[in-house]
Structures are given as structure tokens and as C-alpha cells.
Design a protein around this motif. Structure first.
Motif, mmCIF file in Angstrom:
data_model
loop_
_atom_site.group_PDB
_atom_site.id
_atom_site.type_symbol
_atom_site.label_atom_id
_atom_site.label_comp_id
_atom_site.label_asym_id
_atom_site.label_seq_id
_atom_site.Cartn_x
_atom_site.Cartn_y
_atom_site.Cartn_z
ATOM 1 N N ASN A 1 0.828 -1.217 0.000
ATOM 2 C CA ASN A 1 0.000 0.000 0.000
ATOM 3 C C ASN A 1 0.860 1.265 0.000
ATOM 4 O O ASN A 1 0.842 2.058 0.948
ATOM 5 C CB ASN A 1 -0.948 -0.012 1.206
ATOM 6 N N VAL A 2 1.634 1.409 -1.074
ATOM 7 C CA VAL A 2 2.520 2.559 -1.222
ATOM 8 C C VAL A 2 2.210 3.277 -2.532
ATOM 9 O O VAL A 2 1.486 2.762 -3.394
ATOM 10 C CB VAL A 2 4.005 2.137 -1.196
ATOM 11 N N ALA A 3 2.773 4.474 -2.655
ATOM 12 C CA ALA A 3 2.620 5.262 -3.875
ATOM 13 C C ALA A 3 3.997 5.561 -4.454
ATOM 14 O O ALA A 3 4.948 5.815 -3.708
ATOM 15 C CB ALA A 3 1.878 6.560 -3.584
ATOM 16 N N SER B 1 -3.472 3.105 -10.338
ATOM 17 C CA SER B 1 -3.258 2.107 -9.289
ATOM 18 C C SER B 1 -3.022 0.736 -9.909
ATOM 19 O O SER B 1 -3.533 0.429 -10.991
ATOM 20 C CB SER B 1 -4.450 2.055 -8.328
ATOM 21 N N TYR B 2 -2.239 -0.081 -9.198
ATOM 22 C CA TYR B 2 -1.928 -1.447 -9.620
ATOM 23 C C TYR B 2 -1.979 -2.355 -8.400
ATOM 24 O O TYR B 2 -1.708 -1.926 -7.276
ATOM 25 C CB TYR B 2 -0.540 -1.525 -10.255
ATOM 26 N N ASP B 3 -2.303 -3.616 -8.635
ATOM 27 C CA ASP B 3 -2.334 -4.582 -7.533
ATOM 28 C C ASP B 3 -0.919 -4.997 -7.125
ATOM 29 O O ASP B 3 -0.595 -5.033 -5.943
ATOM 30 C CB ASP B 3 -3.138 -5.825 -7.932
ATOM 31 N N GLU B 4 -0.078 -5.323 -8.124
ATOM 32 C CA GLU B 4 1.281 -5.772 -7.833
ATOM 33 C C GLU B 4 2.190 -5.374 -8.988
ATOM 34 O O GLU B 4 1.832 -5.528 -10.161
ATOM 35 C CB GLU B 4 1.321 -7.284 -7.618
ATOM 36 N N THR C 1 -0.388 4.373 -7.127
ATOM 37 C CA THR C 1 -0.480 3.543 -5.929
ATOM 38 C C THR C 1 -0.383 2.066 -6.310
ATOM 39 O O THR C 1 -0.876 1.647 -7.359
ATOM 40 C CB THR C 1 -1.795 3.787 -5.172
ATOM 41 N N VAL C 2 0.256 1.293 -5.425
ATOM 42 C CA VAL C 2 0.454 -0.136 -5.659
ATOM 43 C C VAL C 2 0.180 -0.877 -4.351
ATOM 44 O O VAL C 2 0.719 -0.527 -3.305
ATOM 45 C CB VAL C 2 1.890 -0.452 -6.136
#
Length: 401
Positions: A61-63, A120-123, A192-193
Motif C-alpha cells: 500500500n505505497v505510492a 493504481s496497480y495490484d502488484e 499507488t500499488v
């Protein structure tokens, strides 16, 4: 305004505190290389370096902001160190400034300001990018060597800044990455990821504050092996027929060799051919350099290609007085690989108009080198290669007559 960066945390400390995965492959410590002197082939010199901090962190949970840095979405902690080729405060300030991530608070203190997320991305894996070939290879492709130790991660999305030329991305394809894995982001984007894998930059200046060079020989060998093995070139590097290559910067905008035509004529007498890397695909560049006996080039973005050369290849670079900046030229890679290296120091001639007043102007002069200096070192190299060939032939005759 005094250049300061505030509210910056270290990835290692934060990951250990959060109990997140943190793989550490080497810690900063003293490192020495034995190097060969082409003018005095029988002498070896000991050169001190720092062993770089090489790691792979998994952050949650970072950007990503400014194209390369990281912020925790939970508490706002900022992570800057280990993610660029230069960890000194001035360089970090400039990188943040380029990414529009600085604001000036009270008392003229520079403060980091990160905008609202817009993707945003999951991984994903953070590698960032650059329009400069040297920086692309040193800061971004080199860190992917760490993923060779974790093959399952090579299937994830790669976060790459969109100023990276498409032809540079071809080097990723040679490492087995697919085009649909490339996620191109702007420097002004905040991405964000949920689960971000962060490989460190293994070759850099300044472990947080000093200006010492830090390098990871293991990572350089690992990347070299990945490229050459993929194209089955390791076995052919011992072939008897070798080429002699001069890499021209004639098509560059600065740091050009003004007496290149005369230099090329001297090189031709010793069997050199002239090539222009910008006209070659990644596959062609690697195929070409992997078979060289002697590689000659002016300092610049192409210096990194020396890692594809055989370990016994001789590397000669042209530079000039006032360019007191060995880092990020071929010399460090040659020392890590054990390649004989020589630098011919010429004279600066003129500074292109567009480079005047820039922070790197002292590194961007067009220059010339002495033809006598070039001829002298080529004669010594010729004697060396002839003696090696004679020894090889003698050994062959004894073994197989």
C-alpha cells in the motif's frame, strides 16, 4: 534556498519494522579491485571501492511519485535512498524538483509534496526509466539483475517512466519480459500499488551522504550472464576470430570528438571498424560487443556496453582534462569484470550552446585527443595481443600436435 530533503526514511528499517519481506544480498563494506595497467602490463594496481547495498524489498500500500520514489499511504513516510544513481542530497533535491514534488515551506526549507494518486496497480516492480542510455542501463536495467534470483517476479508489471525510448525497452525483451508488462508512467503521476517490489540500484555514488562509489560485482556478472546466456553468446566469446570496434559519438549532441576523422584513420590501420550504437537494435549491439577483442569509445552513454564484452577484451575510452568524473564511465565495469582498461585524456575544445549554464556543463564539452597518444597505446595493445596469440598457438601445438 538551502537544498534540504525532509521526512525521508530508509526502506530497510521500515520493512523490518513492518515485518515486510526484505531480501538483502550485500551490505556496504570495503571492496578492492586488482586492475591491469596497459602501459605497464606486468603491474597490477589495487583500487578501493565500496560494496554497494543490494536489496529487494516488498512494500504494501505505497505510492510511487517523481517517477522513482516511494511514499507509504498509511503514514506518509517518504523513501528516497537506494532508488537512484546518486544518493547525495543535491541530486535527490534535483530529482524531486524534476518530478514537481517540492514545495517551499516556512524559513525557505524545501519540503516534499506528493499529489493525489491517479493510477493504481495490484502488484508491480519499480524500475523507473530514463531517456539517457547510460542512465537507463546503470540505474534501471542493472537493478533487474536482482529479479534473476526470483524468476516468478519476472512475470509482474514493470513501472517505467514514459520518457524511456522504445528502443531502450528492447533490452528488457532480451531478458524475457513481455511488452504487455511495461506500465509507462509520467514523472508527475502518483501511482499507488498494493504490493510493490522495490529492487535497489546496485551501482551508485554516495551511501546516503558521502561521494564514494559503491558497486556490486555480483550484480554486474549476473546481468551480463542473463543477457549473454539468453542469446547463447557465452560459448562464442572464446572464438579465435575477434573484432575491433570503435563506437562513434558523431551523431550525439555534445561530448563529440572533433578530430574523429583523423582518429578513425589511425584506428583503421589497426583493423578497427566504426559503429553507431543508435543505429543498432539491442540484439545487434550485444551480438557485436560480445565478440570484440578491443573496444574503443568516447566517454558517454555507450560506456555500459563494455559489460557485454569478453572478460579479456581491452577497453579504451577517450575523455578530456576537466572531466574528473570516472563514475558511470566504463572503468568501474571493467574493474568489476577484470577487463584491461585505459583512458586517453584529451583537450576540451568547445561547449555546445544548449549545455551552457546547465549543472553538467563541465562534462559536456566537445574535445579532441592526441593522435600520438592513441598510436602509442595501440602499439602496446598490439604487442600484448600478439604475445597472447603466440602463447595460445604454442599451447595448442603442444596439446594437439
Amino acid at each position: 534556498m538551502e537544498k534540504q530533503v525532509v521526512n525521508a526514511s530508509l526502506i530497510k528499517d521500515y520493512c523490518l519494522e513492518k515485518k515486510w519481506a526484505f531480501y538483502e544480498y550485500s551490505k556496504p563494506e570495503t571492496l578492492h579491485f586488482l586492475t591491469k595497467n596497459l602501459k605497464k602490463p606486468n603491474q597490477l594496481q589495487v583500487v578501493a571501492y565500496g560494496q554497494s547495498h543490494v536489496y529487494l524489498a516488498c512494500m504494501h500500500n505505497v505510492a510511487v511519485f517523481a517517477g522513482r520514489f516511494v511514499r507509504s499511504e498509511a503514514d506518509g513516510n517518504i523513501f528516497l535512498h537506494g532508488l537512484t544513481h546518486n544518493n547525495t542530497p543535491t541530486n535527490l533535491f534535483n530529482r524531486l524538483e524534476q518530478g514537481n514534488s517540492l514545495s517551499v515551506g516556512q524559513n525557505n526549507i524545501a519540503q516534499i509534496k506528493v499529489g493525489e494518486p491517479n493510477k493504481s496497480y495490484d502488484e508491480a516492480v519499480l524500475i523507473s526509466g530514463s531517456p539517457n542510455f547510460g542512465h537507463w542501463m546503470v540505474e534501471h536495467v542493472l537493478r533487474l539483475a536482482i529479479l534473476e534470483l526470483h524468476p516468478h517476479l519476472k512475470k509482474l508489471k514493470l513501472l517505467i517512466t514514459n520518457d524511456t525510448p522504445k528502443r531502450f525497452l528492447g533490452f528488457l525483451s532480451l531478458l524475457g519480459f513481455k511488452e504487455d508488462q511495461f506500465c509507462l508512467i509520467n514523472h508527475s503521476d502518483v501511482v499507488t500499488v498494493s504490493r510493490l517490489w522495490v529492487p535497489s540500484v546496485p551501482y551508485y555514488m554516495g551511501h546516503y551522504s558521502d561521494k564514494k562509489m559503491y558497486i556490486s560485482p555480483d550484480t554486474i556478472h549476473l546481468l551480463r550472464y542473463a543477457f549473454l546466456q539468453e542469446r547463447s553468446l557465452l560459448s562464442t566469446q572464446h572464438a579465435s576470430k575477434k573484432s575491433r570496434i570503435y563506437v562513434s559519438r558523431k551523431q550525439a549532441k555534445w561530448r563529440r570528438l572533433v578530430n574523429e576523422d583523423a582518429v578513425v584513420e589511425v584506428l583503421k590501420k589497426y583493423g578497427f571498424q566504426t559503429v553507431y550504437m543508435e543505429e543498432l537494435s539491442p540484439q545487434e549491439q550485444i551480438d557485436l560487443i560480445s565478440q570484440v577483442e578491443i573496444l574503443v569509445m568516447p566517454i558517454g552513454g555507450s560506456s555500459m556496453v563494455s559489460i557485454f564484452a569478453p572478460k579479456n577484451a581491452i577497453i579504451i575510452e577517450f575523455t578530456y582534462k576537466g572531466f574528473h568524473y570516472d563514475p558511470f564511465t566504463a572503468v568501474d565495469f571493467c574493474r568489476a569484470l577484470g577487463q584491461p582498461y585505459h583512458k586517453i585524456i584529451g583537450e576540451p575544445v568547445s561547449l555546445p550552446e544548449e549545455r551552457k549554464g546547465t549543472v553538467t556543463e563541465k562534462f559536456d564539452y566537445d574535445f579532441k585527443i592526441s593522435l600520438n597518444d592513441l598510436s602509442e597505446i595501440l602499439q602496446k595493445v598490439e604487442q600484448m595481443t600478439n604475445s597472447v596469440l603466440s602463447f595460445s598457438q604454442e599451447l595448442h601445438d603442444k596439446l594437439f600436435r
